[in-house]
Design an enzyme around this catalytic site. Structure first.
Site, PDB file in Angstrom:
ATOM      1  N   ILE A   1       6.089  15.551 -18.411  1.00  0.00           N
ATOM      2  CA  ILE A   1       6.503  16.712 -17.636  1.00  0.00           C
ATOM      3  C   ILE A   1       7.998  16.936 -17.765  1.00  0.00           C
ATOM      4  CG2 ILE A   1       6.546  17.757 -15.346  1.00  0.00           C
ATOM      5  CD1 ILE A   1       3.774  17.465 -16.595  1.00  0.00           C
TER       6      ILE A   1
ATOM      7  N   ILE B   1       8.551  16.802  -7.805  1.00  0.00           N
ATOM      8  CA  ILE B   1       7.252  16.981  -8.457  1.00  0.00           C
ATOM      9  C   ILE B   1       6.272  15.988  -7.844  1.00  0.00           C
ATOM     10  CG2 ILE B   1       5.989  16.845 -10.626  1.00  0.00           C
ATOM     11  CD1 ILE B   1       8.579  17.668 -12.008  1.00  0.00           C
TER      12      ILE B   1
ATOM     13  N   LYS C   1      -2.988  14.101  -5.556  1.00  0.00           N
ATOM     14  CA  LYS C   1      -3.434  12.804  -5.044  1.00  0.00           C
ATOM     15  C   LYS C   1      -2.694  12.417  -3.761  1.00  0.00           C
ATOM     16  CE  LYS C   1      -4.860  11.087  -9.555  1.00  0.00           C
ATOM     17  NZ  LYS C   1      -4.803  12.416 -10.180  1.00  0.00           N
TER      18      LYS C   1
ATOM     19  N   THR D   1     -15.535   7.826 -15.576  1.00  0.00           N
ATOM     20  CA  THR D   1     -15.744   6.880 -14.477  1.00  0.00           C
ATOM     21  C   THR D   1     -16.990   7.182 -13.654  1.00  0.00           C
ATOM     22  OG1 THR D   1     -14.277   8.186 -13.061  1.00  0.00           O
ATOM     23  CG2 THR D   1     -13.296   6.356 -14.289  1.00  0.00           C
TER      24      THR D   1
ATOM     25  N   ARG E   1     -12.655   3.553 -10.663  1.00  0.00           N
ATOM     26  CA  ARG E   1     -11.644   2.499 -10.618  1.00  0.00           C
ATOM     27  C   ARG E   1     -11.135   2.357  -9.188  1.00  0.00           C
ATOM     28  NH1 ARG E   1      -7.912   5.152 -15.120  1.00  0.00           N
ATOM     29  NH2 ARG E   1      -8.334   6.869 -13.687  1.00  0.00           N
TER      30      ARG E   1
ATOM     31  N   VAL F   1      -6.573  12.605 -19.368  1.00  0.00           N
ATOM     32  CA  VAL F   1      -7.820  12.425 -20.109  1.00  0.00           C
ATOM     33  C   VAL F   1      -7.730  12.951 -21.531  1.00  0.00           C
ATOM     34  CG1 VAL F   1      -9.264  12.447 -18.059  1.00  0.00           C
ATOM     35  CG2 VAL F   1      -8.761  14.602 -19.215  1.00  0.00           C
TER      36      VAL F   1
ATOM     37  N   ALA G   1      11.388  14.547 -11.634  1.00  0.00           N
ATOM     38  CA  ALA G   1      10.102  14.243 -12.260  1.00  0.00           C
ATOM     39  C   ALA G   1       9.863  12.755 -12.419  1.00  0.00           C
ATOM     40  CB  ALA G   1      10.018  14.928 -13.631  1.00  0.00           C
TER      41      ALA G   1
ATOM     42  N   GLU H   1      -9.681   5.334  -6.874  1.00  0.00           N
ATOM     43  CA  GLU H   1      -9.997   6.634  -7.471  1.00  0.00           C
ATOM     44  C   GLU H   1     -11.012   7.376  -6.612  1.00  0.00           C
ATOM     45  OE1 GLU H   1     -11.084   8.443 -11.863  1.00  0.00           O
ATOM     46  OE2 GLU H   1     -11.724   6.415 -11.346  1.00  0.00           O
TER      47      GLU H   1
ATOM     48  N   GLY I   1      -2.911  16.724 -21.372  1.00  0.00           N
ATOM     49  CA  GLY I   1      -1.980  16.427 -22.440  1.00  0.00           C
ATOM     50  C   GLY I   1      -0.822  15.544 -22.039  1.00  0.00           C
TER      51      GLY I   1
END
Length: 626
Positions: A293, A407, A411, A474, A546, A457, A365, A549, A452
């Protein structure tokens, strides 16, 4: 028709060309007499020279077979093939001269020379005409993908020659940075300037760009790739000669997957004038400038012309890479680039950098973001993500920085892992500082998963697909919000432009997507098939959630807190904040836990202080093949 010609046995093709080359001998000889005598009807004057025609036709057939003209491949017609044709023409010229004298046949002395030249041109023209007809038929069929080759040098010419033998790809034109080559025909294709690519992609003239400049530096290649990505071109890179020899280039090569192609929504247009107005002519510091980023933020900053970009990064190699890339991009501009090694948890270093560079805007960042790693290294994750944010934010306030943008991540909303909880506490610290700030405007941006970026992923799945699978997911029902790196970086820049203080900005990313559908789409876009019921070549394995998660992520703690912004796809959330006393108490308890190296105390602190936090129970590792 084209397929029938290509599938014709090589022996049949050879006989066909021997017949054509032999037929051209009498035609070329007759044309030579006509040119020499100045009349197309030269039959009456050639009666004493008719014996040359059958003799030279036989000689031409033997010479063509000896020099293997019938084995010249149309798609690889080159200077070497022309030399072989020239050798046959020379043999025929000498043969015509000798036969005329030996047999006493009448012919002007210049006729053999004209005959050899005409035969040479006719034989070359016949092959070029045949090649043009085949390519025209291929174009009408429409099976082959039209491509542009970036680089009209030796590698590009060789690539064009190789692609002409393909049924799937059809080279249309060359693109090159050298103005001296623009408008020149090379290998039968026109060389155009790079600026024309965008229109050619839009109107469908080309579908793909092949970068055939294997000897250029990584910096130069990066600059070209950045330019092409801005023109929405799908780009393939030709491996270097060293990689081809070692096999690395071939083993690593696979069809690239454009992140935009994975989104089940239109790309959000974030290119608005407010961004340029907020940053033009300013000094901007980017922490974590070497990360995915941070690096993209720096690239996009260049396009809006700040006066000075300060790169702050703890990794020497990452800082070196982004510095090299940016300096190649700012050559024609007056943007100053400054590199500073350092950690966000080193308060004196942060204060020193702000003091010496006179920063106007900070884009924060720098963070530890990989959920499983932070889950196992919770103390360092908290130190970096929480105290690092506090140190940089307080230093920004003390230095009179105009704007500070944190940033964050989705989550952070009702987190089930330490990483998300540390980012939520970082948000609370920034919001608290805003309540006492008279000059600095503090704001935050919450991302979904950035396709990316390192650890996302996209590179993981690409690596797994390149190895032949399996692709690991997962849980079959796990969903995430997804955005592209350019969208994420632009959102940060817009947040700085729209910030009024204490804001939390989120991007309207549509509905969350199932990760397993991302995996399926990536396998398909890479040119493979998902292995199901014994058919396909890449399998998907379900390996279990995991630690920490969640099955799904959220962007907001309270949906009713949303407010509009000047951009309809960017929303501002006004969420509940903690008091200064509560934030100070959290920081004291956190400091004690870190000093005592007490991970259990840190987890208790998070459970009691982070709204909505609940620890995800460890899931037994499973492996299921779809």
């Amino acid at each position: 028709m084209e397929r029938q010609l290509r599938d014709m046995p090589r022996s049949v093709k050879g006989l066909l060309w021997l017949f054509i080359d032999s037929l051209l001998v009498p035609l070329a000889l007759y044309l030579a007499f006509s040119l020499r005598l100045g009349t197309p009807s030269s039959f009456p004057m050639m009666q004493s020279a008719w014996g040359l025609f059958p003799l030279l036709t036989i000689l031409g057939g033997v010479a063509s077979y000896s020099f293997r003209l019938h084995r010249i491949q149309l798609h690889s017609f080159d200077a070497f093939a022309m030399r072989r044709i020239g050798s046959v023409a020379l043999v025929l010229t000498v043969g015509a001269t000798m036969l005329s004298y030996m047999l006493g046949l009448w012919a002007p002395r210049s006729v053999p020379l004209i005959f050899g030249a005409v035969y040479f041109l006719a034989t070359i023209s016949a092959r070029l005409l045949a090649l043009a007809l085949i390519q025209a038929v291929l174009g009408r069929i429409g099976d082959a993908m039209p491509v542009a080759i970036y680089g009209a040098g030796v590698a590009g010419i060789q690539l064009a020659s190789a692609l002409r033998q393909s049924r799937d790809v059809r080279p249309i034109l060359f693109v090159d940075d050298n103005p001296a080559l623009w408008g020149v025909l090379i290998s039968g294709m026109l060389v155009q300037k790079p600026a024309t690519l965008s229109n050619l992609v839009v109107d469908g003239t080309i579908k793909r760009v092949l970068l055939a400049m294997p000897s250029i530096s990584a910096t130069r290649q990066s600059k070209i790739m950045t330019t092409l990505e801005g023109q929405n071109c799908e780009v393939y890179v030709m491996p270097s000669y060293v990689d081809l020899v070692t096999g690395k280039g071939l083993s690593d090569f696979t069809a690239p997957v454009c992140p935009d192609a994975l989104l089940e929504r239109d790309k959000v247009d974030l290119d608005i004038p407010d961004v340029a107005k907020a940053y033009a002519g300013r000094t901007v510091l980017v922490t974590g400038a070497g990360g995915s980023i941070g690096a993209e933020l720096c690239r996009q900053l260049i396009s809006i012309q700040p006066a000075h970009i300060v790169l702050f990064e703890r990794s020497e190699f990452a800082l070196y890479q982004i510095d090299r890339e940016l300096r190649s991009l700012v050559d024609p501009t007056n943007i100053q680039i400054t590199t500073r090694l350092g950690s966000v948890i080193d308060a004196p270093r942060v204060e020193e950098v702000l003091r010496e560079t006179n920063v106007d805007i900070i884009l924060h960042a720098a963070a530890y973001k990989h959920v499983p790693l932070v889950e196992e290294n919770e103390l360092e994750g908290a130190r970096n993500n929480i105290f690092g944010t506090q140190i940089v934010a307080e230093a920004a306030q003390a230095a009179g920085v105009e704007r500070f943008i944190l940033i964050s991540t989705d989550k952070a909303v009702r987190p089930t892992n330490i990483m998300g909880a540390t980012k939520r506490l970082a948000e609370l610290i920034v919001q608290d500082l805003q309540t006492r700030s008279t000059h600095t405007k503090f704001s935050m941006v919450r991302f979904g998963n950035v396709l990316g970026s390192s650890g996302s992923v996209l590179p993981l799945f690409e690596q797994q697909i390149r190895r032949g699978g399996p692709v690991t997911v997962t849980h079959p029902d796990v969903t995430r919000f997804f955005m592209t790196i350019p969208e994420a970086a632009r959102l940060v820049l817009l947040a700085g432009a729209f910030a009024t203080g204490g804001d939390v900005f989120v991007l309207d990313m549509g509905k969350p997507m199932k990760v397993i559908e991302i995996a399926r789409r990536m396998i398909t876009l890479s040119g493979h098939r998902v292995l199901e019921n014994g058919e396909g070549d890449i399998e998907i394995e379900i390996i279990g959630l995991r630690p920490g998660e969640k099955l799904y992520e959220e962007l907001l703690i309270n949906d009713s807190s949303l407010r509009s912004t000047p951009h309809d796809k960017i929303l501002r959330a006004e969420e509940v904040m903690l008091s200064q006393i509560e934030v100070a108490a959290i920081l004291r308890e956190l400091s004690k836990a870190l000093e005592a190296r007490n991970a259990q105390a840190l987890r208790k602190l998070i459970e009691s202080r982070v709204d909505g936090y609940h620890r995800q129970e460890a899931v037994t590792q499973i492996t299921t093949k779809l």
